[in-house]
Design a protein around this motif. Structure first.
Motif, PDB file in Angstrom:
ATOM      1  N   UNK A 172      35.336  58.460 -18.682  1.00 40.51           N
ATOM      2  CA  UNK A 172      34.977  57.965 -17.350  1.00 40.51           C
ATOM      3  C   UNK A 172      33.780  57.040 -17.475  1.00 40.51           C
ATOM      4  N   UNK A 173      33.677  56.082 -16.563  1.00 40.05           N
ATOM      5  CA  UNK A 173      32.496  55.223 -16.547  1.00 40.05           C
ATOM      6  C   UNK A 173      32.224  54.765 -15.123  1.00 40.05           C
ATOM      7  N   UNK A 174      30.952  54.513 -14.849  1.00 40.07           N
ATOM      8  CA  UNK A 174      30.527  54.064 -13.526  1.00 40.07           C
ATOM      9  C   UNK A 174      29.374  53.091 -13.713  1.00 40.07           C
ATOM     10  N   UNK A 175      29.268  52.113 -12.830  1.00 38.92           N
ATOM     11  CA  UNK A 175      28.188  51.138 -12.888  1.00 38.92           C
ATOM     12  C   UNK A 175      27.158  51.478 -11.816  1.00 38.92           C
ATOM     13  N   UNK A 176      25.909  51.632 -12.228  1.00 36.46           N
ATOM     14  CA  UNK A 176      24.828  51.928 -11.279  1.00 36.46           C
ATOM     15  C   UNK A 176      24.492  50.688 -10.462  1.00 36.46           C
ATOM     16  N   UNK A 192      39.589  54.827 -19.006  1.00 33.60           N
ATOM     17  CA  UNK A 192      38.854  54.667 -17.751  1.00 33.60           C
ATOM     18  C   UNK A 192      38.701  53.193 -17.427  1.00 33.60           C
ATOM     19  N   UNK A 193      38.611  52.869 -16.138  1.00 34.83           N
ATOM     20  CA  UNK A 193      38.399  51.493 -15.706  1.00 34.83           C
ATOM     21  C   UNK A 193      37.591  51.496 -14.420  1.00 34.83           C
ATOM     22  N   UNK A 194      36.682  50.529 -14.285  1.00 39.42           N
ATOM     23  CA  UNK A 194      35.904  50.357 -13.061  1.00 39.42           C
ATOM     24  C   UNK A 194      35.469  48.901 -12.976  1.00 39.42           C
ATOM     25  N   UNK A 195      34.778  48.553 -11.900  1.00 39.55           N
ATOM     26  CA  UNK A 195      34.272  47.190 -11.713  1.00 39.55           C
ATOM     27  C   UNK A 195      32.778  47.249 -11.440  1.00 39.55           C
ATOM     28  N   UNK A 196      32.078  46.174 -11.848  1.00 32.52           N
ATOM     29  CA  UNK A 196      30.651  46.103 -11.531  1.00 32.52           C
ATOM     30  C   UNK A 196      30.447  45.265 -10.269  1.00 32.52           C
ATOM     31  N   UNK A 197      29.187  45.086  -9.875  1.00 32.01           N
ATOM     32  CA  UNK A 197      28.881  44.388  -8.634  1.00 32.01           C
ATOM     33  C   UNK A 197      29.255  42.926  -8.626  1.00 32.01           C
ATOM     34  N   UNK A 198      29.525  42.363  -9.807  1.00 28.93           N
ATOM     35  CA  UNK A 198      29.940  40.967  -9.914  1.00 28.93           C
ATOM     36  C   UNK A 198      31.455  40.813 -10.022  1.00 28.93           C
TER      37      UNK A 198
END
Length: 210
Positions: free
Chosen positions: A180-184, A122-128
């Motif tokens: 899976x991963x997600x940034x709140x 899984x891959x995602x990005x944070x707000x930064x």
């Protein structure tokens, strides 16, 4: 992965034979036809990226994300040898060309100490704009949940995990994976995956990291 304009991105691997596999990324128009404006292979809609590390050239993509600039992040695993596999991440421009400003020649490879096999799912990005990659690392004869965080440049974020951009959790002696991963909005990281409970029995797994 569906883009805002309805086009589709897909990722996997292409097998060239003799154990040589590369990341394969395809972009389709909304009607399912290959996108002629995308690709680096000479075939409309297709891009390949090879890591080709060590003596084993097996590279397999497993997850996609789009950053705020429209660049495409692809995460998976790259074999270093027949017994050693690491997290592998590449970044493509919107045209399908490899982004040479990312990592080393557009590629970042992250391994865990003393782990023979590390697998990203899984891959995602944070707000930064930092890049989070989740999967599993092989420790003490089993797989355990693992997450790495990279800067926009592809370098490990040393403020995350144990000071080298890596985190992993030992569980119950069975195999555990982040799928899976997600940034709140508050920056906390939610992981979801599977947790070994007993022989032949698996459960859902959810964790949250600061």
């Amino acid at each position: 992965l569906t883009l805002a304009d309805g086009r589709l991105l897909v990722a996997g691997s292409v097998d060239w034979g003799s154990g040589d596999q590369d990341f394969l990324v395809g972009r389709l128009l909304a009607d399912g036809q290959p996108d002629p404006t995308f690709g680096n292979t000479g075939s409309a809609g297709l891009s390949t990226v090879g890591f080709d590390l060590g003596s084993d050239f097996t590279d397999e993509a497993a997850a996609l994300a789009i950053d705020s600039q429209g660049r495409i992040l692809v995460a998976g695993a790259a074999d270093v040898s027949s017994t050693n596999r690491d997290f592998a991440v590449t970044r493509l421009l919107a045209t399908g060309s490899v982004d040479s400003t990312f990592g080393t020649n557009g590629r970042a490879v992250i391994g865990y100490p003393n782990a023979g096999v590390d697998v990203a799912r899984a891959v995602t990005l944070d707000g930064s704009g930092r890049i989070l990659v989740g999967g599993a690392t092989h420790t003490a004869a089993t797989f355990d949940c693992a997450v790495v965080r990279l800067l926009d440049s592809g370098a490990p974020d040393v403020t995350f995990g144990g000071g080298e951009g890596r985190w992993y959790a030992l569980h119950d002696g069975g195999n555990d994976y982040v799928n899976a991963l997600v940034v709140q909005p508050d920056g906390r990281i939610v992981l979801a995956g599977e947790n070994w409970l007993a022989a032949g029995l698996w459960g859902w797994m959810v964790q949250r990291l600061l």
